[in-house]
Design a protein around this motif. Structure first.
Motif, PDB file in Angstrom:
ATOM      1  N   TRP A 206      27.845  43.263  29.516  1.00  0.00           N
ATOM      2  CA  TRP A 206      28.323  42.230  30.417  1.00  0.00           C
ATOM      3  C   TRP A 206      29.848  42.223  30.417  1.00  0.00           C
ATOM      4  CZ3 TRP A 206      25.404  39.821  33.836  1.00  0.00           C
ATOM      5  CH2 TRP A 206      24.025  39.747  33.617  1.00  0.00           C
ATOM      6  N   ASN A 207      30.413  42.107  31.596  1.00  0.00           N
ATOM      7  CA  ASN A 207      31.855  42.011  31.758  1.00  0.00           C
ATOM      8  C   ASN A 207      32.206  40.657  32.347  1.00  0.00           C
ATOM      9  OD1 ASN A 207      32.954  44.876  31.191  1.00  0.00           O
ATOM     10  ND2 ASN A 207      31.162  45.211  32.471  1.00  0.00           N
ATOM     11  N   LYS A 208      33.260  40.046  31.820  1.00  0.00           N
ATOM     12  CA  LYS A 208      33.678  38.722  32.259  1.00  0.00           C
ATOM     13  C   LYS A 208      34.854  38.842  33.227  1.00  0.00           C
ATOM     14  CE  LYS A 208      32.175  36.458  27.988  1.00  0.00           C
ATOM     15  NZ  LYS A 208      32.574  35.611  26.832  1.00  0.00           N
ATOM     16  N   CYS A 209      34.715  38.238  34.384  1.00  0.00           N
ATOM     17  CA  CYS A 209      35.724  38.326  35.434  1.00  0.00           C
ATOM     18  C   CYS A 209      36.254  36.941  35.772  1.00  0.00           C
ATOM     19  CB  CYS A 209      35.139  38.956  36.693  1.00  0.00           C
ATOM     20  SG  CYS A 209      34.365  40.563  36.405  1.00  0.00           S
ATOM     21  N   GLU A 210      37.529  36.882  36.133  1.00  0.00           N
ATOM     22  CA  GLU A 210      38.151  35.637  36.581  1.00  0.00           C
ATOM     23  C   GLU A 210      39.034  35.908  37.785  1.00  0.00           C
ATOM     24  OE1 GLU A 210      40.279  33.049  33.935  1.00  0.00           O
ATOM     25  OE2 GLU A 210      38.911  33.438  32.271  1.00  0.00           O
ATOM     26  N   VAL A 211      38.952  35.008  38.741  1.00  0.00           N
ATOM     27  CA  VAL A 211      39.906  34.979  39.842  1.00  0.00           C
ATOM     28  C   VAL A 211      40.624  33.634  39.764  1.00  0.00           C
ATOM     29  CG1 VAL A 211      40.216  34.983  42.341  1.00  0.00           C
ATOM     30  CG2 VAL A 211      38.471  36.440  41.298  1.00  0.00           C
ATOM     31  N   ILE A 212      41.922  33.677  39.576  1.00  0.00           N
ATOM     32  CA  ILE A 212      42.747  32.474  39.575  1.00  0.00           C
ATOM     33  C   ILE A 212      43.544  32.492  40.858  1.00  0.00           C
ATOM     34  CG2 ILE A 212      44.526  31.151  38.362  1.00  0.00           C
ATOM     35  CD1 ILE A 212      43.762  32.808  35.832  1.00  0.00           C
ATOM     36  N   VAL A 213      43.234  31.591  41.776  1.00  0.00           N
ATOM     37  CA  VAL A 213      43.905  31.619  43.075  1.00  0.00           C
ATOM     38  C   VAL A 213      44.371  30.214  43.428  1.00  0.00           C
ATOM     39  CG1 VAL A 213      41.691  31.424  44.315  1.00  0.00           C
ATOM     40  CG2 VAL A 213      43.695  32.305  45.506  1.00  0.00           C
ATOM     41  N   MET A 214      45.606  30.103  43.870  1.00  0.00           N
ATOM     42  CA  MET A 214      46.201  28.824  44.224  1.00  0.00           C
ATOM     43  C   MET A 214      46.640  28.855  45.689  1.00  0.00           C
ATOM     44  SD  MET A 214      46.066  26.717  41.680  1.00  0.00           S
ATOM     45  CE  MET A 214      45.111  27.105  40.196  1.00  0.00           C
ATOM     46  N   GLY A 215      45.671  28.568  46.565  1.00  0.00           N
ATOM     47  CA  GLY A 215      45.957  28.532  47.992  1.00  0.00           C
ATOM     48  C   GLY A 215      46.533  29.846  48.465  1.00  0.00           C
ATOM     49  N   ASP A 216      47.684  29.771  49.135  1.00  0.00           N
ATOM     50  CA  ASP A 216      48.336  30.993  49.604  1.00  0.00           C
ATOM     51  C   ASP A 216      49.507  31.404  48.710  1.00  0.00           C
ATOM     52  OD1 ASP A 216      50.145  29.016  50.222  1.00  0.00           O
ATOM     53  OD2 ASP A 216      50.186  29.414  52.378  1.00  0.00           O
ATOM     54  N   ASP A 261      43.514  20.001  42.524  1.00  0.00           N
ATOM     55  CA  ASP A 261      44.036  19.256  43.673  1.00  0.00           C
ATOM     56  C   ASP A 261      45.432  19.721  44.056  1.00  0.00           C
ATOM     57  OD1 ASP A 261      41.743  17.663  43.886  1.00  0.00           O
ATOM     58  OD2 ASP A 261      42.507  16.256  42.378  1.00  0.00           O
ATOM     59  N   GLU A 262      46.168  20.221  43.058  1.00  0.00           N
ATOM     60  CA  GLU A 262      47.538  20.659  43.292  1.00  0.00           C
ATOM     61  C   GLU A 262      47.739  22.078  42.762  1.00  0.00           C
ATOM     62  OE1 GLU A 262      50.056  17.823  41.409  1.00  0.00           O
ATOM     63  OE2 GLU A 262      49.610  16.216  42.835  1.00  0.00           O
ATOM     64  N   ILE A 263      48.794  22.716  43.250  1.00  0.00           N
ATOM     65  CA  ILE A 263      49.130  24.069  42.806  1.00  0.00           C
ATOM     66  C   ILE A 263      49.551  24.044  41.336  1.00  0.00           C
ATOM     67  CG2 ILE A 263      50.684  26.023  43.108  1.00  0.00           C
ATOM     68  CD1 ILE A 263      48.789  25.756  45.420  1.00  0.00           C
TER      69      ILE A 263
END
Length: 271
Positions: A206-216, A261-263
């Protein structure tokens, strides 16, 4: 006196526990299940051929996981015929903008569709603004090329979107700014990134993935706790999230999200 000492020691112990023990708990705080492991509430399924009944077979729910190309499918399914009818995704019904998305994947042994061109290929799309097959949005690539022994998990595929990529000076791979990475400029409709070859399709892990995205503002890709890609100045600020069926059997589990809620400043994640 003994009772006062006991109280003081208890307070000290609580302070110590509150400052140390919750570190792992703090990492999990605020996360909720995006996929409930039981049914498709909050999601919709799409295949290239538009067959809704087949889609529910391709994306089988088993033991709280999504099993793509399960035991109902042969070891080789429509292999290299050019049809690719079961290319598709399962999508959230809701749009998301500022969040951390976590999921785990593991490869199986079955292969399908255009495996000769894209070996062990799947992925996670986000900021999707058109959920056709293939969608318009940003992809966290999930792929292992067993021919070159190269893992591409964490690569970007920016379909009909733009972002500024952080890379080495020769733009050959991702590099963190603290290590000398630069803004490589605007990227669109290209595969680019960095991934570690040891996380391959053959080790059944198993591989653990993360996407951290803050709007644009920015997006960060992590693989097994390591930042493997980063982009800034995204052309889109929100969209659906989707997970692919493409050329190989794959399991997805523990799909969770934490919204903001905020960046959150990028420095909080990139030290």
């Amino acid at each position: 006196m003994k009772s006062k000492i006991t109280v003081i020691l208890s307070i000290v112990a609580l302070i110590v526990l509150s400052s140390t023990a919750p570190l792992s708990a703090q990492n999990n705080k605020g996360f909720v299940k995006l996929f409930n492991g039981e049914n498709w509430d909050g999601w919709h399924l799409k295949l290239k051929n538009g067959d809704d009944a087949l889609a529910e077979k391709v994306y089988a729910i088993e033991d709280g996981m999504v099993h793509v190309f399960n035991d109902e499918f042969p070891d080789e399914y429509n292999l290299n015929k050019g049809e690719n009818a079961t290319h598709g995704l399962f999508y959230t019904n809701k749009n998301y903008s500022k969040y951390i998305l976590r999921f785990e994947y593991k490869w199986g042994s079955k292969i399908a569709n255009n495996f000769d061109e894209w070996q062990y290929d799947a992925g996670c799309y986000y900021h999707v603004f058109d959920d056709k097959i293939w969608p318009k949005g940003i992809e966290y690539q999930v792929r292992y090329n067993h021919i070159t022994n190269k893992n591409h998990t964490g690569d970007f595929w920016a379909a009909s979107t733009h972002l500024d990529w952080t890379s080495t000076a020769d733009t050959s791979s991702f590099l963190l700014p603290k290590d000398g990475g630069i803004n490589a400029g605007r990227k669109k409709n290209e595969l680019y990134g960095y991934a570690k070859a040891k996380y391959n399709a053959l080790n059944n892990k198993w591989n653990k993935c993360e996407v951290i995205v803050m709007g644009d503002k920015y997006t960060i890709h992590k693989l097994n706790g390591v930042i493997v890609n980063m982009g800034t100045n995204l052309s889109h600020s929100e969209g659906m999230i989707g997970f692919q069926s493409e050329t190989a059997e794959i399991f997805y589990r523990n799909i969770e999200i934490k919204e903001f809620d905020e960046i959150i400043p990028i420095e909080e994640f990139v030290k």
